[in-house]
Design an enzyme around this catalytic site. Structure first.
Site, mmCIF file in Angstrom:
data_model
loop_
_atom_site.group_PDB
_atom_site.id
_atom_site.type_symbol
_atom_site.label_atom_id
_atom_site.label_comp_id
_atom_site.label_asym_id
_atom_site.label_seq_id
_atom_site.Cartn_x
_atom_site.Cartn_y
_atom_site.Cartn_z
ATOM 1 C CE1 TYR A 178 -30.527 9.306 -12.835
ATOM 2 C CE2 TYR A 178 -28.901 10.446 -11.628
ATOM 3 C CZ TYR A 178 -29.874 10.439 -12.461
ATOM 4 O OH TYR A 178 -30.210 11.559 -13.397
ATOM 5 C CG HIS A 195 -17.797 -2.439 -9.079
ATOM 6 N ND1 HIS A 195 -18.952 -2.645 -8.547
ATOM 7 C CD2 HIS A 195 -17.649 -3.543 -9.892
ATOM 8 C CE1 HIS A 195 -19.658 -3.701 -8.964
ATOM 9 N NE2 HIS A 195 -19.026 -4.233 -9.723
ATOM 10 C CD GLU A 226 -29.918 1.397 -12.660
ATOM 11 O OE1 GLU A 226 -30.503 0.824 -11.943
ATOM 12 O OE2 GLU A 226 -29.455 2.674 -12.887
ATOM 13 C CE1 TYR A 282 -22.740 -10.325 -11.071
ATOM 14 C CE2 TYR A 282 -21.686 -9.531 -9.132
ATOM 15 C CZ TYR A 282 -22.038 -9.430 -10.344
ATOM 16 O OH TYR A 282 -21.907 -8.315 -11.242
ATOM 17 C CD GLN A 323 -14.515 -5.258 -12.398
ATOM 18 O OE1 GLN A 323 -14.891 -4.318 -11.794
ATOM 19 N NE2 GLN A 323 -15.338 -6.241 -12.406
#
Length: 411
Positions: free
Chosen positions: A293, A187, A283, A304, A123
């Site tokens: 948060y 991430h 979210e 997963y 990613q």
């Protein structure tokens, strides 16, 4: 490929969309209508209960103004971020480490080079992009990327000048790094946006692994955070943790998993963000300074593998913020944009979210900081939508992982 693409606004079996020659022409108001079923019909991954009514699966809405979707350009190489240049063209980042400009007719420039090396594995790569508020005079561009090192990689922020011939980035310099360095592929967060004071909000991920997840709650690290920095990469004076000797002064909010969408509400000025949950639990949050948060302590998602997160799993905890809205199954929300135009009146101040695995663009109607309606756009295109922006012509423009640039605007 047809020049005008079919827009799957909401599942036709639920909402009775009537299409004519591949275009959508709806006749219902944009306010949430309780007679319209929620757009999500699939079974949730968990049996967790929302904290309040309307936190998930609100009523569906449909757009009444006739509009169309077109592929404006193809051939981009894994585009990730898009911004509008002052002349209406688009500056787009490509994951492998280059940028391109696309004009209003869909013509692609050659690759813009000169950027620092990126780690494009997984990613990672070249990620979000923002223009200096004074770009007209200084031509400065800011971007985020996965910066490689011998010890691993990390989310970094750099800036440089777009050359007058639009072919290179001149004098690039890294201004901020969100440590610690970690050997991983997941991430990185990576969105970047200017506020009205000329400072930068930057999102980071917590790098996904079990070993790094707790760092989202650790104020001594830059992982799983939204940070606010100056154009020189310094903490902005007045940040919520500047007087906390055990916290990084650049941190604005924390407890995030992987934020890939940030935008300011056009009327309230509030910062909103979207972040990936695990299996379920994506979210939408309204971000306030210094707030927690929740990740990984609270979540509406599961692993997963199907296992629960936490022992026992919890979704609410004192001192931790609830999402304004969440999805289960996931939307996979990437870039976001509020609509500020007048061409399609019922879209005014609505939030548009680029969905990856969900393969659609979500339109959310927000009232009094609550989601009151949801619509799905372009769900028949089979595209992973990565980022979305409003163009100078008041149309929306969205890029896809498959290298396409869509224009979505009034007929």
């Amino acid at each position: 490929m047809k020049s005008i693409l079919s827009l799957a606004l909401i599942s036709s079996t639920l909402l009775g969309i009537s299409c004519n020659n591949g275009t959508a022409n709806e006749t219902v108001d944009n306010a949430a209508d309780s007679s319209l079923a929620p757009v999500e019909t699939q079974k949730a991954n968990s049996n967790y209960k929302p904290a309040f009514v309307g936190q998930t699966r609100v009523a569906g809405v449909k757009t009444s103004t006739p509009f169309e979707g077109k592929v404006l350009a193809e051939g981009l190489k894994s585009p990730w971020g898009i911004v509008v240049l002052p002349d209406g063209r688009f500056l787009i980042t490509e994951k492998e480490g280059t940028m391109r400009i696309v004009d209003q007719q869909g013509k692609l420039s050659e690759a813009i080079t000169g950027l620092p090396k990126v780690d494009a594995d997984g990613q990672g790569g070249l990620l979000g992009v923002a223009l200096d508020p004074k770009f007209d005079t200084n031509r400065m561009v800011y971007w985020t990327f996965a910066e490689p090192s011998s010890a691993g990689n990390q989310t970094a922020v750099a800036k440089g000048r777009l050359a007058n011939d639009d072919k290179t980035i001149e004098n690039p310099v890294v201004i901020y790094r969100a440590g610690p360095v970690f050997k991983g592929k997941l991430h990185f967060g990576g969105r970047i946006i200017f506020d009205k004071n000329g400072n930068l909000f930057v999102t980071t991920g917590e790098r996904s692994e079990l070993a790094t997840r707790p760092m989202a709650q650790d104020l001594k690290t830059g992982l799983g955070k939204i940070v606010r920095i100056t154009t020189d990469g310094k903490p902005v004076p007045g940040n919520p943790f500047e007087s906390n000797a055990t916290a990084l002064p650049e941190i604005y909010s924390y407890g995030h998993r992987n934020v890939q969408g940030v935008a300011f509400h056009p009327e309230t000025g509030d910062l909103w963000e979207t972040e990936f949950g695990p299996r379920g639990g994506d979210e939408l949050n309204r971000v306030e300074a210094g707030k927690n948060y929740g990740w990984p302590d609270i979540t509406y998602g599961i692993e997963y593998s199907g296992k629960e997160i936490g022992s026992p799993p919890i979704q609410q905890k004192e001192g931790m913020e609830q999402p304004v809205y969440y999805w289960d199954p996931v939307l996979s929300p990437s870039g976001i944009s509020f609509y500020t135009g007048t061409a399609i009146p019922e879209w005014k101040n609505n939030l548009f979210i680029a969905g990856l695995s969900s393969m659609h663009i979500a339109r959310l109607v927000i009232k009094d900081n609550k989601v009151v309606g949801e619509e799905r756009l372009l769900s028949r295109e089979g595209q992973r939508f990565r980022d979305i922006v409003q163009g100078a012509d008041e149309a929306l423009y969205a890029i896809t992982d498959g290298g396409k640039l869509y224009r979505i605007g009034k007929k």
